[in-house]
Design a protein around this motif. Sequence first.
Motif, PDB file in Angstrom:
ATOM      1  N   ASN A 148      42.543  13.295  -1.245  1.00  0.00           N
ATOM      2  CA  ASN A 148      42.924  14.705  -1.075  1.00  0.00           C
ATOM      3  C   ASN A 148      42.035  15.437  -0.078  1.00  0.00           C
ATOM      4  O   ASN A 148      42.164  16.640   0.115  1.00  0.00           O
ATOM      5  N   GLY A 149      41.109  14.709   0.536  1.00  0.00           N
ATOM      6  CA  GLY A 149      40.220  15.360   1.481  1.00  0.00           C
ATOM      7  C   GLY A 149      39.384  14.349   2.230  1.00  0.00           C
ATOM      8  O   GLY A 149      39.600  13.134   2.137  1.00  0.00           O
ATOM      9  N   ILE A 150      38.420  14.864   2.998  1.00  0.00           N
ATOM     10  CA  ILE A 150      37.610  13.982   3.836  1.00  0.00           C
ATOM     11  C   ILE A 150      36.121  14.247   3.639  1.00  0.00           C
ATOM     12  O   ILE A 150      35.711  15.346   3.259  1.00  0.00           O
ATOM     13  N   LYS A 151      35.353  13.206   3.871  1.00  0.00           N
ATOM     14  CA  LYS A 151      33.911  13.326   4.034  1.00  0.00           C
ATOM     15  C   LYS A 151      33.610  12.912   5.462  1.00  0.00           C
ATOM     16  O   LYS A 151      34.231  11.974   5.992  1.00  0.00           O
ATOM     17  N   MET A 152      32.701  13.622   6.097  1.00  0.00           N
ATOM     18  CA  MET A 152      32.391  13.365   7.507  1.00  0.00           C
ATOM     19  C   MET A 152      31.092  12.576   7.612  1.00  0.00           C
ATOM     20  O   MET A 152      30.093  12.921   6.980  1.00  0.00           O
ATOM     21  N   GLU A 153      31.133  11.517   8.406  1.00  0.00           N
ATOM     22  CA  GLU A 153      29.996  10.608   8.495  1.00  0.00           C
ATOM     23  C   GLU A 153      29.734  10.217   9.949  1.00  0.00           C
ATOM     24  O   GLU A 153      30.658  10.135  10.758  1.00  0.00           O
ATOM     25  N   LYS A 154      28.475   9.944  10.231  1.00  0.00           N
ATOM     26  CA  LYS A 154      28.111   9.240  11.453  1.00  0.00           C
ATOM     27  C   LYS A 154      27.637   7.850  11.044  1.00  0.00           C
ATOM     28  O   LYS A 154      27.158   7.660   9.922  1.00  0.00           O
ATOM     29  N   PHE A 155      27.783   6.882  11.944  1.00  0.00           N
ATOM     30  CA  PHE A 155      27.414   5.509  11.624  1.00  0.00           C
ATOM     31  C   PHE A 155      26.188   5.084  12.418  1.00  0.00           C
ATOM     32  O   PHE A 155      26.006   5.481  13.571  1.00  0.00           O
ATOM     33  N   VAL A 156      25.388   4.239  11.803  1.00  0.00           N
ATOM     34  CA  VAL A 156      24.129   3.817  12.420  1.00  0.00           C
ATOM     35  C   VAL A 156      24.375   3.104  13.745  1.00  0.00           C
ATOM     36  O   VAL A 156      23.572   3.185  14.672  1.00  0.00           O
ATOM     37  N   PHE A 157      25.527   2.426  13.878  1.00  0.00           N
ATOM     38  CA  PHE A 157      25.805   1.665  15.102  1.00  0.00           C
ATOM     39  C   PHE A 157      26.418   2.515  16.218  1.00  0.00           C
ATOM     40  O   PHE A 157      26.689   2.003  17.302  1.00  0.00           O
ATOM     41  N   ASN A 181      25.316   6.687   7.218  1.00  0.00           N
ATOM     42  CA  ASN A 181      24.037   6.072   7.597  1.00  0.00           C
ATOM     43  C   ASN A 181      23.608   6.451   9.005  1.00  0.00           C
ATOM     44  O   ASN A 181      22.449   6.321   9.372  1.00  0.00           O
ATOM     45  N   GLY A 182      24.553   6.992   9.817  1.00  0.00           N
ATOM     46  CA  GLY A 182      24.185   7.507  11.134  1.00  0.00           C
ATOM     47  C   GLY A 182      23.465   8.836  11.064  1.00  0.00           C
ATOM     48  O   GLY A 182      22.931   9.326  12.066  1.00  0.00           O
ATOM     49  N   GLY A 183      23.425   9.444   9.860  1.00  0.00           N
ATOM     50  CA  GLY A 183      22.595  10.624   9.652  1.00  0.00           C
ATOM     51  C   GLY A 183      21.118  10.293   9.784  1.00  0.00           C
ATOM     52  O   GLY A 183      20.266  11.186   9.850  1.00  0.00           O
ATOM     53  N   LEU A 184      20.842   9.001   9.835  1.00  0.00           N
ATOM     54  CA  LEU A 184      19.483   8.512  10.044  1.00  0.00           C
ATOM     55  C   LEU A 184      18.798   9.207  11.214  1.00  0.00           C
ATOM     56  O   LEU A 184      17.642   9.642  11.106  1.00  0.00           O
ATOM     57  N   TYR A 185      19.489   9.322  12.336  1.00  0.00           N
ATOM     58  CA  TYR A 185      18.829   9.746  13.568  1.00  0.00           C
ATOM     59  C   TYR A 185      18.396  11.205  13.519  1.00  0.00           C
ATOM     60  O   TYR A 185      17.305  11.550  13.979  1.00  0.00           O
ATOM     61  N   LYS A 216       0.843  -1.186   0.000  1.00  0.00           N
ATOM     62  CA  LYS A 216       0.000   0.000   0.000  1.00  0.00           C
ATOM     63  C   LYS A 216       0.883   1.243   0.000  1.00  0.00           C
ATOM     64  O   LYS A 216       1.832   1.357   0.784  1.00  0.00           O
ATOM     65  N   LYS A 217       0.536   2.193  -0.867  1.00  0.00           N
ATOM     66  CA  LYS A 217       1.340   3.401  -1.018  1.00  0.00           C
ATOM     67  C   LYS A 217       1.527   4.128   0.312  1.00  0.00           C
ATOM     68  O   LYS A 217       2.625   4.615   0.620  1.00  0.00           O
ATOM     69  N   GLU A 218       0.480   4.164   1.134  1.00  0.00           N
ATOM     70  CA  GLU A 218       0.569   4.912   2.392  1.00  0.00           C
ATOM     71  C   GLU A 218       1.499   4.240   3.401  1.00  0.00           C
ATOM     72  O   GLU A 218       1.869   4.846   4.418  1.00  0.00           O
ATOM     73  N   ASN A 219       1.875   2.974   3.143  1.00  0.00           N
ATOM     74  CA  ASN A 219       2.777   2.267   4.050  1.00  0.00           C
ATOM     75  C   ASN A 219       4.222   2.249   3.559  1.00  0.00           C
ATOM     76  O   ASN A 219       5.067   1.545   4.126  1.00  0.00           O
ATOM     77  N   VAL A 220       4.506   3.008   2.508  1.00  0.00           N
ATOM     78  CA  VAL A 220       5.880   3.169   2.019  1.00  0.00           C
ATOM     79  C   VAL A 220       6.221   4.647   2.164  1.00  0.00           C
ATOM     80  O   VAL A 220       5.677   5.488   1.453  1.00  0.00           O
ATOM     81  N   ILE A 221       7.086   4.964   3.114  1.00  0.00           N
ATOM     82  CA  ILE A 221       7.347   6.358   3.491  1.00  0.00           C
ATOM     83  C   ILE A 221       8.802   6.699   3.170  1.00  0.00           C
ATOM     84  O   ILE A 221       9.725   6.061   3.693  1.00  0.00           O
ATOM     85  N   PHE A 222       9.005   7.684   2.309  1.00  0.00           N
ATOM     86  CA  PHE A 222      10.358   8.098   1.929  1.00  0.00           C
ATOM     87  C   PHE A 222      10.782   9.316   2.742  1.00  0.00           C
ATOM     88  O   PHE A 222       9.988  10.209   2.996  1.00  0.00           O
ATOM     89  N   PHE A 223      12.051   9.334   3.132  1.00  0.00           N
ATOM     90  CA  PHE A 223      12.610  10.535   3.750  1.00  0.00           C
ATOM     91  C   PHE A 223      14.090  10.612   3.382  1.00  0.00           C
ATOM     92  O   PHE A 223      14.645   9.675   2.820  1.00  0.00           O
ATOM     93  N   GLN A 224      14.698  11.750   3.684  1.00  0.00           N
ATOM     94  CA  GLN A 224      16.005  12.045   3.119  1.00  0.00           C
ATOM     95  C   GLN A 224      17.029  12.357   4.190  1.00  0.00           C
ATOM     96  O   GLN A 224      16.766  13.141   5.106  1.00  0.00           O
ATOM     97  N   GLN A 225      18.209  11.730   4.086  1.00  0.00           N
ATOM     98  CA  GLN A 225      19.276  12.029   5.031  1.00  0.00           C
ATOM     99  C   GLN A 225      19.942  13.352   4.674  1.00  0.00           C
ATOM    100  O   GLN A 225      19.745  13.901   3.591  1.00  0.00           O
ATOM    101  N   GLY A 226      20.735  13.876   5.597  1.00  0.00           N
ATOM    102  CA  GLY A 226      21.373  15.171   5.390  1.00  0.00           C
ATOM    103  C   GLY A 226      22.625  15.083   4.535  1.00  0.00           C
ATOM    104  O   GLY A 226      23.116  14.006   4.201  1.00  0.00           O
ATOM    105  N   MET A 227      23.134  16.256   4.188  1.00  0.00           N
ATOM    106  CA  MET A 227      24.353  16.373   3.401  1.00  0.00           C
ATOM    107  C   MET A 227      25.329  17.265   4.153  1.00  0.00           C
ATOM    108  O   MET A 227      24.940  18.205   4.854  1.00  0.00           O
ATOM    109  N   LEU A 228      26.614  16.970   3.990  1.00  0.00           N
ATOM    110  CA  LEU A 228      27.677  17.810   4.549  1.00  0.00           C
ATOM    111  C   LEU A 228      28.714  18.084   3.458  1.00  0.00           C
ATOM    112  O   LEU A 228      28.916  17.245   2.575  1.00  0.00           O
ATOM    113  N   PRO A 229      29.364  19.243   3.509  1.00  0.00           N
ATOM    114  CA  PRO A 229      30.384  19.521   2.499  1.00  0.00           C
ATOM    115  C   PRO A 229      31.634  18.675   2.705  1.00  0.00           C
ATOM    116  O   PRO A 229      32.011  18.378   3.843  1.00  0.00           O
ATOM    117  N   ALA A 230      32.276  18.289   1.587  1.00  0.00           N
ATOM    118  CA  ALA A 230      33.583  17.650   1.662  1.00  0.00           C
ATOM    119  C   ALA A 230      34.627  18.727   1.944  1.00  0.00           C
ATOM    120  O   ALA A 230      34.483  19.875   1.523  1.00  0.00           O
TER     121      ALA A 230
END
Length: 554
Positions: A409-418, A258-262, A222-236
Amino acid sequence: RVQRDKTRKTYGIGAVGYILRESGVHDTEETTFFPAMDVKKVNERLTAAGQSHLLQFIEDVGEQERAELLRDLGGMDLQEINGFFHNAMKVSDHIKQEKVDERMEAVPREVLGSVTRDRDRLKDWEKEGLHRISQSKVAVLLLAGGQGTRLGVSYPKGMYDVGLPSHKTLFQIQAERILKLQRLADERFKTKCSVPWYIMTSGRTMDSTKEFFARHNYFGLKKENVIFFQQGMLPAMDYEGKIILEGKGKISMAPDGNGGLYRALGSQHIVDDMERREIGYIHVYCVDNILVKVADPTFIGFCVQKGADCGAKVVEKTNPTEPVGVVCRVDGRYQVVEYSEITLATAEKRSPDGRLMFNAGNIANHFFTLPFLRDVVNIYEPQLQHHVAQKKIPYVDMQGRLIKPDKPNGIKMEKFVFDIFQFAKTFVVYEVLREDEFSPLKNADSQNGKDNPTTARHALMSLHHRWVLTAGGHFIDENGTRVPAIPRNGPAGSVAPDVNQNLKDLTDLPIKCEISPLVSYGGEGLESIVKGREFHPTLIIDETGVHELVKNGI
């Protein structure tokens, strides 16, 4: 405009996705971001933050690109981002310098459930989990923000077809497992339940994912039971803490892990939606595991009966040098320790039974209660540190030329789900067989022969082959000779010393067999279809019946 909650940290909307904005006025209901800001004011803010280089090409870009860049910069809290960088680098340096060996403890047996060591409990746990599912108390949360770049495609990984006889994508396989699970729970407990599916995308995958689901009519859900949402972005950022431009008027952005989930669960009111639906338990997993048992009732039932607020499903790490994180305790708190954080001597330690001491291999497959998840979102998330991922990041040089570096040449910053395991009051671990439940899809077939479409396809067909054999069916070759059962290196239920060896037999015996999730969720219900029968590969069992594609796919 973006709704701003009074207590939660939120995101500002930028042209290239959701851009992090942590501070600001939390007492107002809305904050407005203007599409065009005064260049002088923006430059003052950038200069104060040591990021004035971001406007060095502002006169060289067109009106639209200029407006988008200024809007993105206006939505960023540069001081906060600088703080993230310095803290992340400090933590990274600390991890490099300090091994955690002396502070590690293995997972104690009393918090561990195992499909091989607790066989007599499995049916009871499964019944408990199915009962909770039948009450519509279980939701599924899919981490699906990744593109298939390493697979050689630009679309989301969940849309990938690994080459099964049915040509089903990962999204379809997982959707059909949810459908089947709902039916199993309804049949067992005479109810009509639903399992809501929350799908976290990224700025790069949201539109294509939503369109894909709509085009396929949500695969029967059912369409109403599939809910999309979006994680955040950070600059490299480069190693000096300078934000990287990937074009003259475009900031290099990346999802916040994937820790951007929270943070996203709070800012986009997903936890509120779960509370409105009266969800009690959430199963979280990553899109790229073709064998994932979505909302696995046995795992859920185990966690519920243990009174856990957080649980991790793991596979046994059998090779000391396998580069996988392990679930363990450090200073008395549960966490995932990466292979690079310990010495080889610790990785090689063994228990009296011969197993590796630190063998609980993390597969990003977790259980949370809703009260725990709500506390993580509202209380604990701001305490999480970003991790540093060193990357090769395309950038424009001082002359405005696009450079594609051949080394990081640079970094990306991440949080992890665990990262939130440490906050659990009652944490449990559930060990499953790798060949039954874990085969990630990460690389293209041309790359090193590991975790690619071929290994994923073979893993699923090998599992389905075993289901047919267990249910009393047999395979015969073109001469009418029975094909022997798939060998294991060791007794049934054991894991081979070398995990890749589990796939070796598929080169020797390429049995092509695919069973639709709509027919069987975990191998159940096949006896009436296959018992005592002989089949030629390729065998497909789906809701329309049994099909043997004998020659040229006919």
